[in-house]
Each structure stands twice: as C-alpha cells, then as structure tokens.
Scaffold this motif. Structure first.
Motif, PDB file in Angstrom:
ATOM      1  N   MET A  22       0.846  -1.196   0.000  1.00 59.17           N
ATOM      2  CA  MET A  22       0.000   0.000   0.000  1.00 59.17           C
ATOM      3  C   MET A  22       0.883   1.248   0.000  1.00 59.17           C
ATOM      4  N   ASP A  23       0.552   2.176  -0.875  1.00 52.33           N
ATOM      5  CA  ASP A  23       1.315   3.420  -0.958  1.00 52.33           C
ATOM      6  C   ASP A  23       0.355   4.595  -1.026  1.00 52.33           C
ATOM      7  N   ARG A  24       0.525   5.567  -0.140  1.00 57.62           N
ATOM      8  CA  ARG A  24      -0.275   6.782  -0.234  1.00 57.62           C
ATOM      9  C   ARG A  24       0.181   7.564  -1.452  1.00 57.62           C
ATOM     10  N   LEU A  25      -0.797   8.108  -2.198  1.00 57.66           N
ATOM     11  CA  LEU A  25      -0.487   8.860  -3.407  1.00 57.66           C
ATOM     12  C   LEU A  25      -0.523  10.362  -3.155  1.00 57.66           C
ATOM     13  N   SER A  26       0.396  11.059  -3.807  1.00 58.52           N
ATOM     14  CA  SER A  26       0.335  12.512  -3.927  1.00 58.52           C
ATOM     15  C   SER A  26      -0.055  12.814  -5.368  1.00 58.52           C
ATOM     16  N   ASN A  27      -1.068  13.657  -5.555  1.00 62.15           N
ATOM     17  CA  ASN A  27      -1.671  13.830  -6.873  1.00 62.15           C
ATOM     18  C   ASN A  27      -1.660  15.291  -7.317  1.00 62.15           C
ATOM     19  N   THR A  28      -1.741  15.483  -8.614  1.00 61.62           N
ATOM     20  CA  THR A  28      -1.681  16.810  -9.227  1.00 61.62           C
ATOM     21  C   THR A  28      -3.079  17.304  -9.582  1.00 61.62           C
ATOM     22  N   VAL A  29      -3.344  18.574  -9.302  1.00 63.98           N
ATOM     23  CA  VAL A  29      -4.590  19.225  -9.714  1.00 63.98           C
ATOM     24  C   VAL A  29      -4.339  19.951 -11.029  1.00 63.98           C
ATOM     25  N   ARG A  30      -5.216  19.738 -12.005  1.00 66.97           N
ATOM     26  CA  ARG A  30      -5.100  20.411 -13.302  1.00 66.97           C
ATOM     27  C   ARG A  30      -6.023  21.640 -13.315  1.00 66.97           C
ATOM     28  N   PRO A  31      -5.469  22.827 -13.668  1.00 66.25           N
ATOM     29  CA  PRO A  31      -6.233  24.078 -13.537  1.00 66.25           C
ATOM     30  C   PRO A  31      -6.926  24.513 -14.825  1.00 66.25           C
ATOM     31  N   TYR A  32      -7.721  23.656 -15.446  1.00 64.10           N
ATOM     32  CA  TYR A  32      -8.408  24.043 -16.671  1.00 64.10           C
ATOM     33  C   TYR A  32      -9.446  25.133 -16.388  1.00 64.10           C
ATOM     34  N   ALA A  33      -9.701  25.956 -17.415  1.00 60.82           N
ATOM     35  CA  ALA A  33     -10.525  27.148 -17.216  1.00 60.82           C
ATOM     36  C   ALA A  33     -11.947  26.833 -16.784  1.00 60.82           C
ATOM     37  N   TRP A  34     -12.478  25.658 -17.150  1.00 60.13           N
ATOM     38  CA  TRP A  34     -13.860  25.316 -16.810  1.00 60.13           C
ATOM     39  C   TRP A  34     -14.006  24.807 -15.376  1.00 60.13           C
ATOM     40  N   GLY A  35     -12.916  24.649 -14.671  1.00 58.96           N
ATOM     41  CA  GLY A  35     -12.961  24.065 -13.338  1.00 58.96           C
ATOM     42  C   GLY A  35     -13.540  24.990 -12.287  1.00 58.96           C
ATOM     43  N   SER A  36     -14.025  24.397 -11.215  1.00 56.29           N
ATOM     44  CA  SER A  36     -14.535  25.147 -10.070  1.00 56.29           C
ATOM     45  C   SER A  36     -13.371  25.701  -9.250  1.00 56.29           C
ATOM     46  N   THR A  37     -13.552  26.883  -8.696  1.00 53.45           N
ATOM     47  CA  THR A  37     -12.522  27.461  -7.820  1.00 53.45           C
ATOM     48  C   THR A  37     -12.632  26.944  -6.394  1.00 53.45           C
ATOM     49  N   THR A  38     -13.744  26.262  -6.068  1.00 49.21           N
ATOM     50  CA  THR A  38     -13.976  25.884  -4.670  1.00 49.21           C
ATOM     51  C   THR A  38     -14.200  24.391  -4.439  1.00 49.21           C
ATOM     52  N   ALA A  39     -14.754  23.654  -5.428  1.00 44.52           N
ATOM     53  CA  ALA A  39     -15.217  22.288  -5.173  1.00 44.52           C
ATOM     54  C   ALA A  39     -14.086  21.354  -4.750  1.00 44.52           C
ATOM     55  N   ILE A  40     -12.989  21.331  -5.478  1.00 39.15           N
ATOM     56  CA  ILE A  40     -11.881  20.439  -5.122  1.00 39.15           C
ATOM     57  C   ILE A  40     -11.196  20.892  -3.839  1.00 39.15           C
ATOM     58  N   PRO A  41     -10.918  22.203  -3.645  1.00 36.36           N
ATOM     59  CA  PRO A  41     -10.360  22.601  -2.345  1.00 36.36           C
ATOM     60  C   PRO A  41     -11.240  22.204  -1.162  1.00 36.36           C
ATOM     61  N   GLU A  42     -12.550  22.388  -1.278  1.00 34.37           N
ATOM     62  CA  GLU A  42     -13.445  21.983  -0.194  1.00 34.37           C
ATOM     63  C   GLU A  42     -13.380  20.480   0.029  1.00 34.37           C
ATOM     64  N   PHE A  43     -13.321  19.728  -1.048  1.00 31.47           N
ATOM     65  CA  PHE A  43     -13.275  18.272  -0.951  1.00 31.47           C
ATOM     66  C   PHE A  43     -11.978  17.810  -0.279  1.00 31.47           C
ATOM     67  N   LEU A  44     -10.868  18.462  -0.628  1.00 35.03           N
ATOM     68  CA  LEU A  44      -9.573  18.067  -0.082  1.00 35.03           C
ATOM     69  C   LEU A  44      -9.277  18.711   1.266  1.00 35.03           C
ATOM     70  N   GLY A  45     -10.075  19.704   1.651  1.00 31.66           N
ATOM     71  CA  GLY A  45      -9.805  20.413   2.890  1.00 31.66           C
ATOM     72  C   GLY A  45      -8.614  21.332   2.803  1.00 31.66           C
ATOM     73  N   THR A  46      -8.404  21.926   1.614  1.00 32.09           N
ATOM     74  CA  THR A  46      -7.297  22.845   1.398  1.00 32.09           C
ATOM     75  C   THR A  46      -7.850  24.225   1.045  1.00 32.09           C
ATOM     76  N   PRO A  47      -7.088  25.289   1.288  1.00 29.73           N
ATOM     77  CA  PRO A  47      -7.591  26.624   0.951  1.00 29.73           C
ATOM     78  C   PRO A  47      -7.650  26.824  -0.554  1.00 29.73           C
ATOM     79  N   PRO A  48      -8.691  27.486  -1.049  1.00 32.89           N
ATOM     80  CA  PRO A  48      -8.752  27.775  -2.491  1.00 32.89           C
ATOM     81  C   PRO A  48      -7.669  28.757  -2.887  1.00 32.89           C
ATOM     82  N   THR A  49      -7.237  28.636  -4.129  1.00 27.29           N
ATOM     83  CA  THR A  49      -6.185  29.527  -4.644  1.00 27.29           C
ATOM     84  C   THR A  49      -6.761  30.715  -5.389  1.00 27.29           C
TER      85      THR A  49
END
Length: 410
Positions: free
Chosen positions: A1-28
């Motif tokens: 078992m290995d914990r993964l570190s993953n990359t967020v892709r910043p495409y223009a159609w993306g939400s500014t809040t949904a993934i940060p809220e899901f991950l518990g990280t501050p929005p950029t």
C-alpha cells in the motif's frame, strides 16, 4: 500500500472551490478542474518508495509485472491502463466524442505517417488507444449524452421560431432518424461562421424566454441552450447541443461513455475513470480545433435515452458499476457502522484482493487499509486521499465512510 500525492489540473472550466473543499485545502482563486490519480505521463501521481518520492510511472517502468501483474501486462502492455480523476466542472466542457480502438490506431498511424507533430493544435490522435470513460456523480451532476430522438429535437428547435433553424426542423421530421441527425449536425458545423453565430444569438434569446415555462425536457433543454450561449457566444456547438439528451445524475449514479457518443459535462463534482488516452474529437463549445470530416467519421448517430448506471451489489459488500470494457472497473464500498442491514457486520473488514493494480479513493469519512498479513502498518485515508496497491497485494479495509476502488478487469 502506498499513499499517493496527486496533481490538480487548472483548466478554465474548473470550479474554484469544489476540489479545495473536498480536499480540505484553501482555495487559490484559480480554477481547479481535475485531480489526477494514476500513471499518466502528463501528471503522474507520486509515492514514497525506498525512502524517496518517486513517480508512479517510474515505479511501474522498473517492474511492470510486479506492479501490474502478468495478466495486465499481457493485455495492455507495461503501463497502467486507466486514469482515475476527481472532476469539478463549474462551466461546460467542450462537446466531444472519442474513437474506438480500431479508429484510434488508424488515425494515429495516419497522422504519424503525415508527420503531424503530436503537440500540433490540429492533431486529432495523440496516441493509438481508445478512451471509454465513466463518470460517477458525487453531487448533482449535469451533462449532455447521446442524441435525442429526431422528432423530439425537431420540436425543440421549432418552438424557438428562428427562421434559420426551420430547414433543420424539416429534415428532422422527414428523414430517417440517423440520416437526419447526421445531416443536421453536418449543416450546423459547416455553416458560414457569421451566419451560424447570428442563428445562435437568436436561438439563445428565444430559449431564454422559453426556459421559464412549465418544467420538463424542453425547459431543461432551453435552460442549457441559454447557459451554453452565455459561455460560448456564437458557437455552433450551442445548436448541436440541442440535438443531445440532457442528463442529471444524482449522487452515486453514473454514465458510461463509449466510442462515438457525443457528450459534454456541464456542472458538478464526480469521480471519473477512463482508459489511459488523450484522443478527443471536438464538436463545438471550444476555441480549439474542430475537424468536421474526421468527427463525422467517428460519431455514432444512434438516438435514444442514455443509460444511467447504478451500482450493483457484489461479494464482500462491494458495489460495482458494470461497463463493457476491460481497461478499468470502478466500484465502491460504503462503510456505515450504524447500518443494521449490513449482512457482513458493521465493522467487518472488506477484502480488496486483486490480481491487478488498484487505486483506492476515499470520498467521505475515514477508511483504514490493512495489509492482510499484518506485515505493514495500516494506512488511513481521509476524504480526498488515495492509495495505490500493486497487483497481488492482499488488503482489507474498515472505516466509516465511502471508498471508491479502481482496478483492471482481466
């Protein structure tokens, strides 16, 4: 078992809040569209092995059979055949289709022979693989998928009462369905740019008036038309979208998108899994290249209601989303210690054994992974965290939450 570190892709159609809220990280403040989990060379996940951080692509390349299992390597070569994503759409993605395997191989070979650079904007085929995909909603999720019945599309267009659309209405009412849909889509995508832009403007204005009417399919179609025109003014894809079914998924529901099916995601948060490919042919709702002749060769003009998938119960309380391909399987485990109907017992460990590699994503609560032989420490996953399990590893899971499981079906 290995914990993964993953990359967020910043495409223009993306939400500014949904993934940060899901991950518990501050929005950029910037769009965050997709979180990639896997071994795609464009943004491979990383993990810690031998005391250092390594890309999953490199880990697999060093020992393909040990990581993927011999069956996966025989079937798909020495690479992870799927990519898992968390997708957060705040505005519509492009209207698109994907080729089947034979079409992808043929198209890739042709562009290679003609010397089209792989990064050229007019390039259609980045690789020789197909790209079936499955989207599973975590929130209400809106999209377009497959063609409406021709007569239904005709009635929607007729109600707009736009002169330039009336020839399309006549075709959709009079011709055999598949031929009519092909003829109308071809006409829309090959129309004079200025003329179609004016048609889109008039259609959107009429749709805005009609969208407030009685609830129903037409209401949704006109609301979608209005929204698309706001995001892509003058784009012929706005009219093309009127030919397609509008689908709203509730949390836990999914759509499978096979070859040749026109589709677009409109809004929502979901777990997406796909074959490891970048092959996309666009129909509209995009400033990118649209190759109409090649697109029409790929599109399947087959009208009908899209099939909304719901998970089917399997062994060990696993719920599976059944799809007709082998590159990936998506399933989930819902751990609820308060559920008296859980026949396995509310705290019973769920077995996650597989002869193929797995990526595990926690989407709610907390799930703990255990090595079945007790040789390794347990690995706890909170919402938004994921883990990689190489082929043949015997793992169990416990917890109070939801765990999605991505693996290979060979």
């Amino acid at each position: 078992m290995d914990r993964l570190s993953n990359t967020v892709r910043p495409y223009a159609w993306g939400s500014t809040t949904a993934i940060p809220e899901f991950l518990g990280t501050p929005p950029t403040g910037e769009p965050q569209a997709e979180l990639w989990m896997g071994a795609h060379p464009g943004a491979p996940s990383t993990l810690v092995r031998d005391g250092g951080e390594r890309a999953l692509t490199d880990v697999i390349a060093a020992d393909p059979e040990g990581e993927l299992g011999p069956e996966t390597v025989r079937a798909f070569g020495p690479r992870l055949p799927f990519l898992l994503k968390l997708l957060a759409a705040a505005s519509p993605l492009s209207l698109q289709v994907h080729p089947d395997l034979a079409q992808a191989r043929e198209g890739f070979a042709d562009e290679e022979a003609r010397g089209v650079p792989v990064n050229a904007p007019e390039r259609n085929y980045k690789d020789a693989n197909h790209k079936p995909e499955l989207i599973c909603a975590l929130t209400d999720f809106d999209g377009l998928c497959g063609f409406r019945r021709a007569r239904e599309a005709a009635e929607l267009l007729a109600a707009l009462d736009v002169d330039a659309l009336k020839p399309y209405v006549d075709i959709l009412r009079a011709s055999p369905e598949s031929d009519a849909l092909r003829e109308v889509l071809t006409a829309v995508l090959t129309a004079d740019p200025d003329e179609i832009a004016d048609t889109v403007t008039r259609a959107a204005s009429a749709a805005a008036r009609l969208a407030g009417g009685a609830d129903g399919a037409g209401n949704h179609a006109y609301a979608v038309c209005t929204s698309l025109a706001e995001h892509y003014p003058g784009d012929p894809g706005v009219i093309a979208a009127m030919l397609l079914n509008h689908v709203r998924l509730r949390p836990g529901e999914a759509l499978y998108l096979g070859a040749g099916v026109p589709h677009a995601y409109l809004s929502g948060l979901g777990v997406e899994i796909m074959a490891n490919s970048d092959n996309v042919l666009r129909c509209g709702l995009t400033p990118k290249h649209v190759d109409v002749p090649e697109l029409l060769r790929i599109v399947r003009f087959e009208p009908g209601e899209p099939a909304v998938l719901r998970p089917l119960p399997g062994p060990g309380a696993e719920e599976r989303y059944e799809v007709p391909i082998d590159e990936f399987r998506l399933s989930r485990f819902v751990f609820d210690p308060a559920d008296p109907t859980d026949s396995a017992g509310p705290f019973a460990p769920r077995p996650l054994e597989s002869r193929t590699p797995q990526i595990l994503l926690c989407t709610e609560g907390r799930v703990v992974l255990h090595a079945a032989d007790g040789a390794e420490p347990e690995l706890a996953l909170e919402r938004g965290q994921s883990a990689y399990v190489r082929a043949g590893e015997r793992v169990t899971a416990t917890g109070d939450g939801t765990l999605f499981r991505a693996t290979v079906a060979v």
